[in-house]
Design a protein around this motif. Structure first.
Motif, PDB file in Angstrom:
ATOM      1  N   GLU A  91      -1.971  66.027 -89.785  1.00  9.37           N
ATOM      2  CA  GLU A  91      -3.399  66.254 -89.952  1.00  9.37           C
ATOM      3  C   GLU A  91      -4.138  65.926 -88.665  1.00  9.37           C
ATOM      4  O   GLU A  91      -3.644  65.160 -87.838  1.00  9.37           O
ATOM      5  CB  GLU A  91      -3.969  65.415 -91.094  1.00  9.37           C
ATOM      6  CG  GLU A  91      -3.968  63.926 -90.814  1.00  9.37           C
ATOM      7  CD  GLU A  91      -4.519  63.104 -91.965  1.00  9.37           C
ATOM      8  OE1 GLU A  91      -5.216  63.651 -92.837  1.00  9.37           O
ATOM      9  OE2 GLU A  91      -4.249  61.897 -91.992  1.00  9.37           O
ATOM     10  N   ARG A  92      -5.288  66.542 -88.514  1.00  8.21           N
ATOM     11  CA  ARG A  92      -6.155  66.243 -87.375  1.00  8.21           C
ATOM     12  C   ARG A  92      -7.537  65.951 -87.943  1.00  8.21           C
ATOM     13  O   ARG A  92      -8.132  66.786 -88.626  1.00  8.21           O
ATOM     14  CB  ARG A  92      -6.207  67.413 -86.398  1.00  8.21           C
ATOM     15  CG  ARG A  92      -6.998  67.086 -85.140  1.00  8.21           C
ATOM     16  CD  ARG A  92      -6.785  68.081 -84.025  1.00  8.21           C
ATOM     17  NE  ARG A  92      -6.970  69.461 -84.450  1.00  8.21           N
ATOM     18  CZ  ARG A  92      -6.549  70.503 -83.753  1.00  8.21           C
ATOM     19  NH1 ARG A  92      -5.904  70.346 -82.620  1.00  8.21           N
ATOM     20  NH2 ARG A  92      -6.756  71.724 -84.187  1.00  8.21           N
ATOM     21  N   ARG A  93      -8.003  64.763 -87.680  1.00  4.76           N
ATOM     22  CA  ARG A  93      -9.301  64.311 -88.189  1.00  4.76           C
ATOM     23  C   ARG A  93     -10.444  65.014 -87.460  1.00  4.76           C
ATOM     24  O   ARG A  93     -10.297  65.384 -86.294  1.00  4.76           O
ATOM     25  CB  ARG A  93      -9.444  62.797 -88.016  1.00  4.76           C
ATOM     26  CG  ARG A  93      -8.434  61.992 -88.785  1.00  4.76           C
ATOM     27  CD  ARG A  93      -8.785  62.000 -90.214  1.00  4.76           C
ATOM     28  NE  ARG A  93      -7.829  61.203 -90.985  1.00  4.76           N
ATOM     29  CZ  ARG A  93      -7.900  61.068 -92.269  1.00  4.76           C
ATOM     30  NH1 ARG A  93      -8.859  61.658 -92.935  1.00  4.76           N
ATOM     31  NH2 ARG A  93      -7.014  60.348 -92.917  1.00  4.76           N
ATOM     32  N   PRO A  94     -11.586  65.189 -88.134  1.00  5.38           N
ATOM     33  CA  PRO A  94     -12.748  65.812 -87.478  1.00  5.38           C
ATOM     34  C   PRO A  94     -13.106  65.082 -86.187  1.00  5.38           C
ATOM     35  O   PRO A  94     -13.132  63.859 -86.136  1.00  5.38           O
ATOM     36  CB  PRO A  94     -13.863  65.666 -88.524  1.00  5.38           C
ATOM     37  CG  PRO A  94     -13.138  65.595 -89.834  1.00  5.38           C
ATOM     38  CD  PRO A  94     -11.863  64.839 -89.526  1.00  5.38           C
ATOM     39  N   GLY A  95     -13.323  65.868 -85.134  1.00  6.04           N
ATOM     40  CA  GLY A  95     -13.702  65.313 -83.846  1.00  6.04           C
ATOM     41  C   GLY A  95     -12.548  64.788 -83.007  1.00  6.04           C
ATOM     42  O   GLY A  95     -12.745  64.334 -81.890  1.00  6.04           O
ATOM     43  N   LYS A  96     -11.330  64.849 -83.509  1.00  3.55           N
ATOM     44  CA  LYS A  96     -10.150  64.352 -82.785  1.00  3.55           C
ATOM     45  C   LYS A  96      -9.330  65.520 -82.259  1.00  3.55           C
ATOM     46  O   LYS A  96      -9.410  66.632 -82.761  1.00  3.55           O
ATOM     47  CB  LYS A  96      -9.272  63.487 -83.701  1.00  3.55           C
ATOM     48  CG  LYS A  96      -9.987  62.303 -84.321  1.00  3.55           C
ATOM     49  CD  LYS A  96     -10.360  61.301 -83.263  1.00  3.55           C
ATOM     50  CE  LYS A  96     -11.050  60.106 -83.899  1.00  3.55           C
ATOM     51  NZ  LYS A  96     -11.450  59.112 -82.957  1.00  3.55           N
ATOM     52  N   THR A  97      -8.517  65.253 -81.245  1.00  2.00           N
ATOM     53  CA  THR A  97      -7.660  66.296 -80.676  1.00  2.00           C
ATOM     54  C   THR A  97      -6.185  66.052 -80.988  1.00  2.00           C
ATOM     55  O   THR A  97      -5.378  66.955 -80.878  1.00  2.00           O
ATOM     56  CB  THR A  97      -7.827  66.375 -79.147  1.00  2.00           C
ATOM     57  OG1 THR A  97      -7.537  65.095 -78.588  1.00  2.00           O
ATOM     58  CG2 THR A  97      -9.243  66.788 -78.779  1.00  2.00           C
TER      59      THR A  97
END
Length: 90
Positions: free
Chosen positions: A23-29
Motif C-alpha cells: 500500500e501507499r499512503r496518501p501523500g507518500k511515495t
C-alpha cells in the motif's frame, strides 16, 4: 472493494503462487507491505477484498518471484471513496 488480478508468464497462467499486497499512503511515495496474502488459482487469478476507509487508497499486487519466474508487480490500483447518492425521502 474487491480487486482481482491474474499472474501470467508469457500469457500462460501461473498457478499456486503467493501474491502479497503493498500500500501507499496518501501523500507518500514509498510502498509498504500489508499483511494480506493470497494464492493464485488454476487460472492464475487472485482476489483481494478491501474495507475502504474515508481516504483515497493506493495498492499494488506483488509477486516476489521464485526459481522459475522473476518478481513482478501490478500497476497502481487506486480506490477512491465515492459519495453515496441521496435517495428520495432521506
Amino acid at each position: 472493494a474487491t480487486v482481482t488480478g491474474t499472474l501470467r508468464a508469457k500469457k500462460a497462467p501461473v498457478e499456486n503462487d503467493l501474491v502479497t499486497v503493498d500500500e501507499r499512503r496518501p501523500g507518500k511515495t514509498k510502498w509498504t507491505a500489508t499483511s494480506f496474502t493470497a494464492t493464485t488459482d488454476s487460472s492464475g487469478k487472485v482476489t483481494c477484498a478491501f474495507v475502504q476507509t474515508t481516504a483515497n487508497e493506493q495498492y499494488r499486487l506483488v509477486f516476489a518471484g521464485d526459481p522459475t519466474y522473476k518478481k513482478s508487480h501490478s500497476g497502481t490500483i487506486a480506490l477512491r471513496r465515492s459519495k453515496v447518492a441521496a435517495t428520495e425521502g432521506s
